[in-house]
Design an enzyme around this catalytic site. Sequence first.
Site, mmCIF file in Angstrom:
data_model
loop_
_atom_site.group_PDB
_atom_site.id
_atom_site.type_symbol
_atom_site.label_atom_id
_atom_site.label_comp_id
_atom_site.label_asym_id
_atom_site.label_seq_id
_atom_site.Cartn_x
_atom_site.Cartn_y
_atom_site.Cartn_z
ATOM 1 N N SER A 179 13.609 -35.769 12.588
ATOM 2 C CA SER A 179 12.449 -36.645 12.679
ATOM 3 C C SER A 179 12.623 -37.547 13.895
ATOM 4 C CB SER A 179 12.346 -37.511 11.423
ATOM 5 O OG SER A 179 11.389 -38.531 11.618
ATOM 6 N N LYS A 180 11.577 -37.667 14.671
ATOM 7 C CA LYS A 180 11.619 -38.566 15.829
ATOM 8 C C LYS A 180 11.133 -39.928 15.326
ATOM 9 C CE LYS A 180 10.137 -38.249 20.633
ATOM 10 N NZ LYS A 180 11.301 -38.828 21.265
#
Length: 315
Positions: free
Chosen positions: A160-161
Amino acid sequence: MSKFDTEWTWMDGGFVPTEEAVTPVLSHTLHYGLGVFEGTRCYRQADATSAVFRLDDHLRRLRQSAHVMQLPLKYSVDEMRQATLELISRNGHEKCYIRHLLFIGGGVMGLYPGDNPPTHFSIHTWDWGAYLGDEGLKNGIRCRVSSFERPSPNVFMSKSKTVGAYVNSILAKRDAVSVGYDEALMMDAEGNIAEGSGENLFMVRRGRVVTPPLRAVLEGITRDTVIALLGDDGVGVHEGNITRDELYTADEVFLTGTAAEITPVREVDGRVIGSGGAGPMTQRIQEQFFRLVAGGMPERSDWLAPVAVTHRVTA
Ligand code: PMP
């Protein structure tokens, strides 16, 4: 207006003048960092039109980030693609950087954001040149291996960014810059080199191209592009652990990222890498990459989302 401001921002379903795209101070994301984002680039094409590189892949990764972080994102890839392309056109860009951001607005406080937190979604575009400088892009940058580690997947999940995860990158970057380096390289919890503060890393050593496995690093879209381009040339990429001294004795090192594109590394911790500039493999990949994003590889045209003819709209 700052240099990052362009006339229009897309926010929560429509175009708004950028100065109206504001968030309350009691935004949960502002306080605790739970939000997700994407960085994507639009390039000028050889035929003078504009196109966004791997837009759908970035939007799919955004949906993946939201899923991992359990943040509601009510827009589909199709809806986000359409909004993005139209925003670029309205803002009159020939080329630009695009920032998609999903964040929690006002209305909840305390660490528990609720089961269905009130999220906002914005798209912002601006003109952004070479992230690590034109000189760095051409002749290479100087990197320092940071004492700040990349978090393991059970601290921060790299698939996940996530907004808040970038504090870790900022600490490393600031440390490197404060002692005269251009960029920080970060190790994973096991002491292997993982990635740059905002880039994936490749090393060419004894005829082999090696990049760290994805366990603790972002699944970079530029990384994937480089692996595909090398594959077209019959060059395999080995996913393996890299120690700092392997890096010191590499023939070539380069970083990949949407912002950094393909940036050669000419020095790590005071050790010159290879001949101290962009090595032959790095130069070749760079040339192919910039040809690809400018529409010069028709066999990969599905990686380019064309922007309809720019029709700049004034607010
Ligand atoms: N690692 C990190 C930590 C990043 O922030 C980025 C930039 N998104 C990358 C790698 C490179 O990813 P991409 O090529 O998809 O931009």
